[in-house]
Design a protein around this motif. Structure first.
Motif, mmCIF file in Angstrom:
data_model
loop_
_atom_site.group_PDB
_atom_site.id
_atom_site.type_symbol
_atom_site.label_atom_id
_atom_site.label_comp_id
_atom_site.label_asym_id
_atom_site.label_seq_id
_atom_site.Cartn_x
_atom_site.Cartn_y
_atom_site.Cartn_z
ATOM 1 N N ILE A 29 -22.636 1.501 50.185
ATOM 2 C CA ILE A 29 -22.406 2.577 49.451
ATOM 3 C C ILE A 29 -21.009 2.727 49.241
ATOM 4 N N MET A 30 -19.971 2.618 49.922
ATOM 5 C CA MET A 30 -18.406 2.971 49.613
ATOM 6 C C MET A 30 -18.095 1.936 48.571
ATOM 7 N N GLN A 31 -18.389 0.576 48.570
ATOM 8 C CA GLN A 31 -17.993 -0.316 47.523
ATOM 9 C C GLN A 31 -18.521 0.079 46.309
ATOM 10 N N ALA A 32 -20.081 0.302 46.245
ATOM 11 C CA ALA A 32 -20.639 0.613 45.003
ATOM 12 C C ALA A 32 -20.090 1.995 44.420
ATOM 13 N N LEU A 33 -19.510 2.861 45.071
ATOM 14 C CA LEU A 33 -18.943 4.171 44.471
ATOM 15 C C LEU A 33 -17.613 3.809 44.048
ATOM 16 N N GLU A 34 -16.921 2.969 44.572
ATOM 17 C CA GLU A 34 -15.629 2.525 44.011
ATOM 18 C C GLU A 34 -15.574 1.648 42.772
ATOM 19 N N ALA A 35 -16.620 0.840 42.776
ATOM 20 C CA ALA A 35 -16.660 -0.361 41.716
ATOM 21 C C ALA A 35 -16.688 0.482 40.397
ATOM 22 N N VAL A 92 -23.742 8.167 57.762
ATOM 23 C CA VAL A 92 -23.588 7.998 56.528
ATOM 24 C C VAL A 92 -23.247 9.300 56.007
ATOM 25 N N ALA A 93 -23.967 10.265 55.828
ATOM 26 C CA ALA A 93 -23.997 11.743 55.432
ATOM 27 C C ALA A 93 -22.575 12.154 55.635
ATOM 28 N N GLU A 94 -22.098 12.025 57.116
ATOM 29 C CA GLU A 94 -21.033 12.640 57.326
ATOM 30 C C GLU A 94 -19.923 12.051 56.820
ATOM 31 N N LYS A 95 -19.752 10.767 56.761
ATOM 32 C CA LYS A 95 -18.787 10.041 55.881
ATOM 33 C C LYS A 95 -18.617 10.005 54.449
ATOM 34 N N LEU A 96 -19.883 10.291 53.969
ATOM 35 C CA LEU A 96 -19.826 10.360 52.354
ATOM 36 C C LEU A 96 -19.216 11.685 52.024
ATOM 37 N N GLN A 97 -19.199 12.825 52.738
ATOM 38 C CA GLN A 97 -18.890 14.268 52.420
ATOM 39 C C GLN A 97 -17.273 14.164 52.076
ATOM 40 N N GLY A 98 -16.972 14.673 51.008
ATOM 41 C CA GLY A 98 -15.839 14.923 50.540
ATOM 42 C C GLY A 98 -15.351 13.688 49.357
ATOM 43 N N HIS A 99 -16.162 12.810 49.715
ATOM 44 C CA HIS A 99 -15.723 11.659 48.754
ATOM 45 C C HIS A 99 -15.421 11.672 47.091
ATOM 46 N N ALA A 100 -14.401 11.495 46.533
ATOM 47 C CA ALA A 100 -13.869 11.598 45.574
ATOM 48 C C ALA A 100 -14.815 11.550 44.105
ATOM 49 N N LYS A 101 -15.718 10.614 44.260
ATOM 50 C CA LYS A 101 -16.601 10.544 43.243
ATOM 51 C C LYS A 101 -18.111 11.074 43.220
ATOM 52 N N SER A 141 -34.399 20.778 42.197
ATOM 53 C CA SER A 141 -32.971 20.022 42.618
ATOM 54 C C SER A 141 -32.841 18.826 42.668
ATOM 55 N N ILE A 142 -33.310 18.000 41.348
ATOM 56 C CA ILE A 142 -33.000 16.521 40.979
ATOM 57 C C ILE A 142 -31.892 16.918 39.723
ATOM 58 N N SER A 143 -30.479 16.464 40.039
ATOM 59 C CA SER A 143 -29.827 16.782 39.148
ATOM 60 C C SER A 143 -29.468 14.993 38.495
ATOM 61 N N ASP A 144 -28.865 14.839 37.296
ATOM 62 C CA ASP A 144 -28.745 13.663 36.671
ATOM 63 C C ASP A 144 -28.070 12.576 37.551
ATOM 64 N N GLY A 145 -27.289 13.206 38.411
ATOM 65 C CA GLY A 145 -26.423 11.996 39.081
ATOM 66 C C GLY A 145 -26.899 11.968 40.562
ATOM 67 N N LEU A 146 -28.141 12.518 40.744
ATOM 68 C CA LEU A 146 -28.742 12.451 42.431
ATOM 69 C C LEU A 146 -28.789 11.122 42.652
ATOM 70 N N CYS A 206 -29.217 12.488 50.426
ATOM 71 C CA CYS A 206 -28.738 12.352 49.080
ATOM 72 C C CYS A 206 -27.306 12.782 48.747
ATOM 73 N N PHE A 207 -27.069 12.405 47.558
ATOM 74 C CA PHE A 207 -25.813 12.721 47.180
ATOM 75 C C PHE A 207 -25.792 12.795 45.592
ATOM 76 N N GLU A 208 -24.910 13.659 45.069
ATOM 77 C CA GLU A 208 -24.695 13.792 43.678
ATOM 78 C C GLU A 208 -23.500 13.183 43.120
ATOM 79 N N MET A 209 -23.570 12.092 42.382
ATOM 80 C CA MET A 209 -22.486 11.540 41.707
ATOM 81 C C MET A 209 -21.902 12.309 40.633
ATOM 82 N N LYS A 210 -20.749 12.225 40.526
ATOM 83 C CA LYS A 210 -20.085 13.012 39.390
ATOM 84 C C LYS A 210 -20.132 11.784 37.974
ATOM 85 N N GLY A 211 -20.432 12.262 36.855
ATOM 86 C CA GLY A 211 -20.792 11.424 35.903
ATOM 87 C C GLY A 211 -22.333 11.294 35.319
ATOM 88 N N GLY A 212 -23.035 11.921 35.990
ATOM 89 C CA GLY A 212 -24.647 12.094 35.452
ATOM 90 C C GLY A 212 -25.258 10.684 35.646
#
Ligand SMILES: *Cc1c(COP(=O)(O)O)cnc(C)c1O
Length: 388
Positions: A382-388, A268-277, A360-365, A307-313
């Motif tokens: 995870i991917m569909q929820a990122l895209e939605a 999951v971690a490898e596949k999420l790397q570089g995702h636009a969101k 190390s806890i940002s708003d979009g984490l 863990c990942f940080e979403m753009k948009g807080g």
């Protein structure tokens, strides 16, 4: 038997006359004696007969013995929850005027105990960053420092602290080093082998692994554990024999479960790397992790948390959770079912943005506890929820 996994599976309560294969459950508050003399000797600690289940119980002992095999520990004591293990170890070993030095990114309730309750009893504390160098750790030691406490990887920031480095400092200053090994589990790392004196667990998480029971444990040297045992035996945070029976059985499958949790998490971690969101993905075994070298040195796998940080807080984090279809929104972690959480709006909502940033806890984490569903299904949700 050469391997700990075999020793663990074959460590068991002696069979009764019934010849049962699986350990029976000893749901009893107390144990009987044949004579007044036997009872006197047990109370005088001349025998190790069970007296009362607040002190000891066969199921609880089996769980502890198995955990000691995995952690390469001399002995241990099991508690009702991870937090009673944390609190019991502090209260048994620290006194008024002592100082505890801790890493600043620690489990929320542990932070509350250290910063709110220990000072009530005259025990001082200070924190260092999870990024602290050896010199910074050493500088933070005071003449009255009695214990160094750390968690690695940290919850939820996934920072990795060099246990061998901190243990060398603890030894030099004759300070007890206690490590919360909940996230890595003894399958991922064994802090005692790296110089820790005590290892603390919330058995509620990966050990149970199926979201059923609460439990905790402290393992380490005989001398330290004896003090903790005496404190807990008198104050009562004992593990229930039923929970111990569940947890002991769960330890038999911990290694196979962790192998899959960790390989799913890495996928999951490898596949999420570089995702636009996403701004970044954090996982100890990704080369992009700031503490990758330490993680590779002291851990056998990267663990089951990504863990990942979403753009948009904050709002992006909340809408990600709302758009998930399969992953559970729940406060636990280390379950067969994958779980998503958003620390900034839940567990760490009471902290200011600056306080959250310091750990190390940002708003979009977003924190994902990667379960045992098929890795493609976990990723797809995870991917569909990122895209939605
Ligand atoms: C959950 C947790 C604890 C506390 O354990 P409980 O069993 O919930 O009391 C302590 N440390 C860490 C790292 C945890 O994740």
């Amino acid at each position: 038997m050469k391997h700990n996994q075999s020793k663990l599976i074959r460590t068991q309560i002696p069979r009764t006359a019934e010849g049962e294969h699986a350990s029976p459950m000893y749901l009893t508050s107390s144990f009987c004696f044949d004579t007044a003399e036997d009872m006197r000797a047990a109370f005088a600690d001349e025998t190790d007969a069970n007296i009362y289940s607040r002190f000891s119980n066969p199921n609880v002992q089996e769980f502890v013995d198995r955990l000691c095999v995995l952690e390469n520990a001399e002995t241990g004591f099991a508690t009702a929850t991870g937090m009673s293990a944390v609190f019991g170890s502090f209260m048994a070993l620290l006194k008024k005027g002592d100082h505890i030095l801790s890493c600043n990114s620690i489990f929320g309730s542990t932070h509350t105990v250290i910063s709110k309750y220990l000072p009530k009893y005259g025990i001082e504390y200070s924190y260092v960053s999870a990024n602290a160098s050896a010199a910074e750790w050493e500088k933070a030691i005071q003449p009255n420092t009695k214990m160094i406490y750390l968690e690695t990887p940290t919850n939820p920031g996934l920072e990795v602290i060099d246990i061998a480095m901190v243990s060398a400092i603890a030894k030099k200053h004759k300070v007890i080093l206690s490590v919360d090994n909940c996230f890595a589990t003894p399958i991922g790392q064994t802090p005692i082998d790296l110089g820790a004196d005590l290892v603390i667990h919330s058995a509620t998480k990966w050990m149970d692994g199926q979201g059923r029971v609460l439990g905790g444990a402290i393992v380490g040297s005989k001398a330290l554990i004896h003090e903790i045992y005496l404190f807990c035996r008198a104050t009562g945070p004992s593990l229930s024999p039923f929970n111990a029976w569940v947890l002991s059985k769960s330890l038999e499958t911990l290694e196979v479960r962790m192998e899959r949790h960790c390989s799913n998490a890495l996928f999951v971690a490898e596949k999420l790397q570089g995702h636009a969101k996403i701004n970044f993905v954090k996982y100890p075994f990704l080369t992009s992790h700031p503490h990758y070298a330490i993680a590779k040195k002291q851990m056998l796998n990267g663990g089951g948390i990504v863990c990942f940080e979403m753009k948009g807080g904050i709002e992006a984090g909340r809408s990600f959770l709302n758009n998930l279809k399969m992953l559970s929104l729940t406060a636990n972690l280390g379950d067969t079912r994958s779980i998503a959480s958003h620390p900034a709006s839940t567990t760490h909502a009471k902290l200011s943005e600056a306080e959250r940033a310091a750990v190390s806890i940002s708003d979009g984490l977003i924190r994902i506890s990667v379960g045992l569903e098929h890795k493609e299904d976990i990723l797809a949700d995870i991917m569909q929820a990122l895209e939605a």
